[in-house]
Structure formats: structure tokens, C-alpha cells
Scaffold this active site. Structure first.
Site, PDB file in Angstrom:
ATOM      1  N   TYR A  23     -10.802  50.954  -6.989  1.00 41.53           N
ATOM      2  CA  TYR A  23      -9.592  51.575  -6.650  1.00 41.53           C
ATOM      3  C   TYR A  23      -9.121  51.577  -8.203  1.00 41.53           C
ATOM      4  CZ  TYR A  23      -6.646  54.971  -4.738  1.00 41.53           C
ATOM      5  OH  TYR A  23      -5.709  55.441  -4.750  1.00 41.53           O
ATOM      6  N   PHE A  70     -13.902  82.569 -16.628  1.00 43.13           N
ATOM      7  CA  PHE A  70     -14.669  81.874 -15.386  1.00 43.13           C
ATOM      8  C   PHE A  70     -14.045  81.736 -13.792  1.00 43.13           C
ATOM      9  CE2 PHE A  70     -16.936  78.690 -13.009  1.00 43.13           C
ATOM     10  CZ  PHE A  70     -18.015  79.453 -13.121  1.00 43.13           C
ATOM     11  N   THR A  71     -14.678  82.092 -13.047  1.00 45.56           N
ATOM     12  CA  THR A  71     -14.322  82.825 -11.866  1.00 45.56           C
ATOM     13  C   THR A  71     -12.698  81.153 -11.228  1.00 45.56           C
ATOM     14  OG1 THR A  71     -15.717  81.368 -11.142  1.00 45.56           O
ATOM     15  CG2 THR A  71     -16.304  83.885 -10.954  1.00 45.56           C
ATOM     16  N   ASP A 112     -12.627  74.913 -22.924  1.00 50.22           N
ATOM     17  CA  ASP A 112     -13.411  74.166 -21.878  1.00 50.22           C
ATOM     18  C   ASP A 112     -14.673  74.111 -22.502  1.00 50.22           C
ATOM     19  OD1 ASP A 112     -15.357  74.597 -19.808  1.00 50.22           O
ATOM     20  OD2 ASP A 112     -13.904  76.044 -18.354  1.00 50.22           O
ATOM     21  N   LYS A 130     -22.599  70.485 -16.396  1.00 54.85           N
ATOM     22  CA  LYS A 130     -23.573  71.023 -17.124  1.00 54.85           C
ATOM     23  C   LYS A 130     -24.101  69.976 -18.472  1.00 54.85           C
ATOM     24  CE  LYS A 130     -21.184  75.016 -15.380  1.00 54.85           C
ATOM     25  NZ  LYS A 130     -22.619  76.320 -15.230  1.00 54.85           N
ATOM     26  N   ARG A 181     -23.826  87.937 -11.275  1.00 50.56           N
ATOM     27  CA  ARG A 181     -22.577  87.827 -11.782  1.00 50.56           C
ATOM     28  C   ARG A 181     -22.186  88.861 -12.068  1.00 50.56           C
ATOM     29  NH1 ARG A 181     -20.603  81.876 -11.255  1.00 50.56           N
ATOM     30  NH2 ARG A 181     -19.477  83.916  -9.611  1.00 50.56           N
ATOM     31  N   PHE A 185     -17.554  85.401  -3.749  1.00 48.74           N
ATOM     32  CA  PHE A 185     -19.127  85.772  -3.753  1.00 48.74           C
ATOM     33  C   PHE A 185     -20.077  84.683  -3.022  1.00 48.74           C
ATOM     34  CE2 PHE A 185     -18.977  82.461  -7.012  1.00 48.74           C
ATOM     35  CZ  PHE A 185     -17.299  82.490  -7.494  1.00 48.74           C
TER      36      PHE A 185
HETATM   37  C1  PLP Z   1     -17.257  77.646 -17.695  1.00 41.05           C
HETATM   38  C2  PLP Z   1     -17.087  76.707 -16.837  1.00 41.05           C
HETATM   39  N1  PLP Z   1     -15.913  76.105 -16.705  1.00 41.05           N
HETATM   40  C3  PLP Z   1     -15.448  75.826 -15.596  1.00 41.05           C
HETATM   41  C4  PLP Z   1     -15.778  75.519 -14.298  1.00 41.05           C
HETATM   42  C5  PLP Z   1     -16.249  74.711 -12.980  1.00 41.05           C
HETATM   43  O1  PLP Z   1     -16.321  73.593 -13.020  1.00 41.05           O
HETATM   44  P1  PLP Z   1     -17.019  72.815 -11.851  1.00 41.05           P
HETATM   45  O2  PLP Z   1     -18.288  73.888 -11.018  1.00 41.05           O
HETATM   46  O3  PLP Z   1     -17.356  71.974 -11.819  1.00 41.05           O
HETATM   47  O4  PLP Z   1     -15.968  73.571 -10.226  1.00 41.05           O
HETATM   48  C6  PLP Z   1     -17.679  75.785 -14.493  1.00 41.05           C
HETATM   49  C7  PLP Z   1     -18.644  76.133 -13.335  1.00 41.05           C
HETATM   50  O5  PLP Z   1     -19.726  76.426 -13.339  1.00 41.05           O
HETATM   51  C8  PLP Z   1     -18.211  76.663 -15.971  1.00 41.05           C
HETATM   52  O6  PLP Z   1     -19.374  77.058 -16.543  1.00 41.05           O
END
Ligand code: PLP
Length: 495
Positions: free
Chosen positions: A93, A145-146, A236, A279, A402, A468
Site C-alpha cells: 500500500y 482537451f475535453t 500536458d 498514450k 470530435r 459524447f
Molecule cells: C491531451 C490529453 N490530456 C488529457 C487526457 C485525459 O487522459 P485520460 O484519458 O487518461 O484521463 C487525454 C486523453 O485522451 C489527452 O489526450
């Protein structure tokens, strides 16, 4: 056959193979040793599956998907060394050895002293929102990003996208459409000042505008301006190895630099970085890293509440082991180039056939420009969603919308039209081959010839946040069935 192939050696032993007919072949620099069977369901089954899934490709089951281009997130092939590392993980842990292997990789490759795992990228964003974002703050960035926008705005901040004018042009020769506009950044600093700016965020290969990279020169300028104003720089790094590869290929000053040295130079511009490990690192997890001990104190305070103790942060220890290996491997040029080179082949093949693509080719996916593909469908009919569903019906290829469906409604309940309407066909690393890509291009070409059969969509079930993911839609005038009929007339029921 060797005499028919020309090898042009690049530094770091990266090879480019040119066939005698002039085609650049994105040859796979790995062997396939474990495989997963896939199946092309007949078109009648595909039509039923998309109708049951409400014309939302997130709601399809894998058994109905032939080539899965929904995302590269958590779907990359792992290396033999990554898989092997998972056999020896430490499930403690607290203080688990797996964590220390990851920390060592972060120090060696990224140059940060402090690092915490998080269960994925959006979890890292949640923690950053807690640490930095106050009610009324602004967060300038090259593009949102979303999940980024949702977390920072939920915390009371406002995302300011200050991309260059070129960024939203889907047909372009500009090599770094992910650059931050420095004049707009200067104006934002002047208007809001240090007090109101949480941090400036640079996203490596901006996901939502076609995986377009930023240059190191631009990042250094951002760093210089931010530092002068006392504003932290956050990167990021979810797609960091791809962005580094583009810098090597497109920014002359770095043509001879290794991916590892480019990544180190990028990291030196940041006060804090985070990433979705799903990724570039080819695992299922995430992390936050910094050299600032005060930030680390805050991370230690928030992480156990939302993710888990600081040495596992919501990740399985097996994935932490694999992340330690993945971070080291992502600066291998054969890994960094694997998806961009196949995407370049994918996009260039489409351009050759006149199929609207986002250019120049970027990272993570080959994007189709739905506004140019189906101009007869209004934006209110969700062009990108319609095209993505149509592509699934005629090919079994699952892409991701997208565009406007990926934007939530405004406070008055109106659709917020997206800057771009893209059908994103992701190319997970080391999963698909040239013949898969050739098939996708062929079916896109057929669909483009029959584009007038594609119509609009309307919502029949709409969640209020990130709609989405699980929202459901219906084709206006039942166009899905008519498209399937036209396809069967040419390819038969099993095509
Ligand atoms: C540029 C970017 N930031 C953040 C994220 C969020 O990451 P996760 O899907 O691991 O939560 C993504 C996911 O596709 C992303 O492409």
C-alpha cells in the site's frame, strides 16, 4: 528484394524505407508475438449495432468492431519488456518498490525530482484544479482537451484558448499548428495579471485540433514570457514523445538531436507536467511531476484523498512497473515515430484520393474533416458524428466524433458549435499495419463517393456533462439504412 529498397539512415538508427515506385513505407520496427483475433461483422449486424448504440461509437461492443480507431488511449501495444515487468510488481500500500522504479525513470528521462502516480490523465487534471484554480481564474492554453476544460471550469476557472490563426485551418502547410499565439498571450498577461492566471498550459500535439505539435522555439518563448510574469508553465505530456518526434523532423535546429534530448529540453521549460500514461507510455495510468517542493507538498495533501497513497495513486502496481519501462521506451525513436509515420502514410494516401484530411499529418490519429466531407449536413446535424457513424456502417472501423457533440451545451441550453468537425481515426501505437490502413482509406474513398447518402443526426438521450460518451442519437430520415443498402448493392452482404 533488398536491391529494390533504398535505406536512408537517420541518426539514432531510425530507417526510412522508400520503395522503388517512390512510396515511403512506414515499416513496422517490431515483430508481432502476441495477437488478438478480430472479426468483420456483416453490414446488417453493423447497422443493428450502431442503431442500438444510438449512432454513438462509444456505445459499440468490441465484438462488432473490426478495426478499432476510437482512441490510442490505453489501446497501444505494450512491449515485451513492459509485459515482463508486470510480473514482478510490489503491491505494498505504501512505499512499494514499483513506485521507486517509476520515480527513477521520471528522473532519468524527464528530469523531475518529484512525481506522483494518478489513475489516468483526467485524475491528474482534477488534482491540478484543486492545487491551482480559484473561482474567477483564467487558464490560457494552446487548445483545450475535453476533460481538461471540464475539470478547470468545474473548479471555477475559465479556459482561454490562444492558438494561432493557422491552428483551425484544416488544410495547411504550417508545421506547428499547436503553437501558442505569443501576442495573444502577452495580451492575456496584461489583462488578467499573475493573480488571475492559474498557469499556462501547453498540450503536446493538441488532441482536438488534429494532433498538431508545438515547436520548442514556441515553448521557450512561452516559458520566457510566463517566467517574467511569475506564471507557472504546465505541460500536458500525454503525447510528448510524438511532439518531440515532430520537433526533430520539422524544426531544423533539432534535426540531429535525439528524442531523449528533445524531451529533456521540453521538460526544462515546465514548472510541472502531467500526463495520461495511456498514450506515449503505453500503459493505463497517469502521473504528475515537478521539481518544486512546494507543489509536491500540495500533491501529497490532495492525492491520498482522491487517488490513493502517493506511491500508488490509484494505479495498479503492475501498471506502475510497466509505466517505468514505458517512460524509458518512449524516447526510443522507433517508438516515438511508430504512430506518426503510419499516420503520415494514412493522411497522404487520403489526400492523394481527394478525401478531406487535416494536414499536415499530426500525432495520435488521421483526422477526416467532416465539414468538407459532408458540407450538405448542417453543423446542427452533427456532421462529425454522422460521418463517424457512416464510416462504421460501411467498414466496421470505429472512429470517434470530435466536433459539436464533444462540446456540452451553454447555460441557455444551446449547442456550442465546435471550431472543427472531425472524425478522428486514431492509430494506436504498434497495433495496426499498412494493410489495415489501406483498407480504411479504400472504404473512406467509397464513402466519399457516396457522401450524399449521409444525413444529419438528432439527440434522443443527452447527458448534461461530457454528453459524447453516453448520449444517443438518431439519423434524420433513416439515412443509415439507405447507406447500408447502397453498400450491399456493390459489395454484397458480407462486405
Ligand atoms: C491531451 C490529453 N490530456 C488529457 C487526457 C485525459 O487522459 P485520460 O484519458 O487518461 O484521463 C487525454 C486523453 O485522451 C489527452 O489526450
Amino acid at each position: 528484394m533488398h536491391h529494390r529498397i533504398r535505406f536512408i539512415g537517420l541518426k539514432e538508427s531510425h530507417v526510412e524505407i522508400k520503395l522503388s515506385n517512390g512510396t515511403m513505407l512506414p515499416i513496422e520496427m517490431h515483430k508481432v508475438r502476441i495477437v488478438q483475433k478480430t472479426r468483420l461483422a456483416p453490414i446488417a449486424e453493423r447497422l443493428l449495432a450502431i442503431e442500438e448504440g444510438g449512432y454513438n461509437t462509444f456505445l459499440l461492443r468490441t465484438r462488432d468492431v473490426f478495426i478499432d480507431m476510437l482512441t490510442d488511449s490505453g489501446t497501444n501495444a505494450m512491449s515485451d519488456n513492459q509485459l515482463a515487468s508486470m510480473m514482478v510488481s510490489d503491491d505494498a500500500y505504501a512505499g512499494g518498490e514499483s513506485y521507486y522504479k517509476m520515480l527513477a525513470a521520471v528522473k532519468d528521462i524527464l528530469g523531475f525530482e518529484y512525481c506522483v502516480p494518478a489513475h489516468q490523465g483526467r485524475a491528474a487534471e482534477h488534482i491540478l484544479a484543486k492545487m491551482f484554480v480559484k473561482q474567477g481564474d483564467v487558464i490560457p492554453m494552446n487548445y483545450h482537451f475535453t476533460t481538461t476544460k471540464a475539470h478547470f471550469e468545474l473548479a471555477g476557472g475559465k479556459v482561454l484558448e490562444i492558438y494561432t490563426d493557422e491552428a483551425l485551418k484544416t488544410q495547411s502547410d504550417v508545421q506547428f499548428k499547436g503553437n501558442l499565439d505569443l501576442d495573444k498571450f502577452a495580451a492575456v498577461i496584461k489583462k488578467y495579471g499573475r493573480e488571475k492566471i492559474s498557469f499556462v498550459r501547453m498540450e503536446a500535439t493538441t488532441n482536438l485540433i488534429g494532433g498538431q505539435p508545438f515547436s520548442l522555439a514556441n515553448l521557450k518563448d512561452v516559458r520566457r514570457m510566463a517566467s517574467a510574469a511569475g506564471i507557472p508553465v504546465v505541460i500536458d505530456c500525454s503525447l510528448i514523445s510524438e511532439n518531440a518526434y515532430f520537433i526533430k523532423r520539422r524544426e531544423p535546429a533539432y534535426a540531429d538531436a535525439s528524442i531523449a534530448s528533445i524531451v529533456r529540453e521540453m521538460m526544462a521549460q515546465a514548472d510541472l507536467i502531467y500526463l495520461s500514461g495511456r498514450k506515449s507510455a503505453c500503459v493505463r495510468g497517469g502521473l504528475i511531476a515537478t521539481n518544486n517542493p512546494e507543489y509536491f507538498e500540495q500533491l501529497k495533501a490532495w492525492l491520498p484523498l482522491f487517488e490513493g497513497f502517493i506511491t500508488y495513486g490509484g494505479m495498479s502496481s503492475k501498471e506502475i512497473e510497466a509505466m517505468a519501462v514505458g517512460i524509458r521506451e518512449m524516447v526510443d525513436i522507433d517508438v516515438a515515430s511508430s504512430s506518426p509515420d503510419l499516420i503520415a502514410y494514412f493522411v497522404n494516401s487520403r489526400v492523394k484520393h481527394g478525401i478531406p484530411a487535416v494536414t499536415p499529418p499530426g500525432g495520435l490519429a488521421g483526422h477526416v474533416d467532416a465539414q468538407r466531407f459532408v458540407p450538405h449536413v448542417p453543423q446542427s446535424g452533427y456532421q462529425a458524428g454522422a460521418l463517424t457513424s457512416a464510416m462504421y456502417i460501411v467498414s466496421g472501423v470505429r472512429g470517434m466524433e470530435r466536433g459539436t457533440i464533444s462540446m456540452d451545451r451553454d447555460a441557455a441550453g444551446n449547442d456550442v458549435f465546435s471550431d472543427m468537425e472531425l472524425c478522428r481515426l486514431a492509430v494506436p501505437r504498434r497495433v495496426y499495419t499498412v494493410s489495415h490502413i489501406d483498407y480504411v482509406v479504400d472504404r473512406l474513398e467509397w464513402l466519399y463517393k457516396h457522401r450524399n447518402l449521409i444525413g444529419g443526426l438528432k439527440f434522443i438521450h443527452e447527458p448534461p456533462v461530457l454528453r459524447f460518451f453516453t448520449g444517443k442519437l438518431q439519423p434524420i430520415d433513416n439515412w443509415g439504412a439507405k447507406l447500408a443498402e447502397a453498400f450491399v448493392a456493390e459489395f454484397g452482404p458480407n462486405g
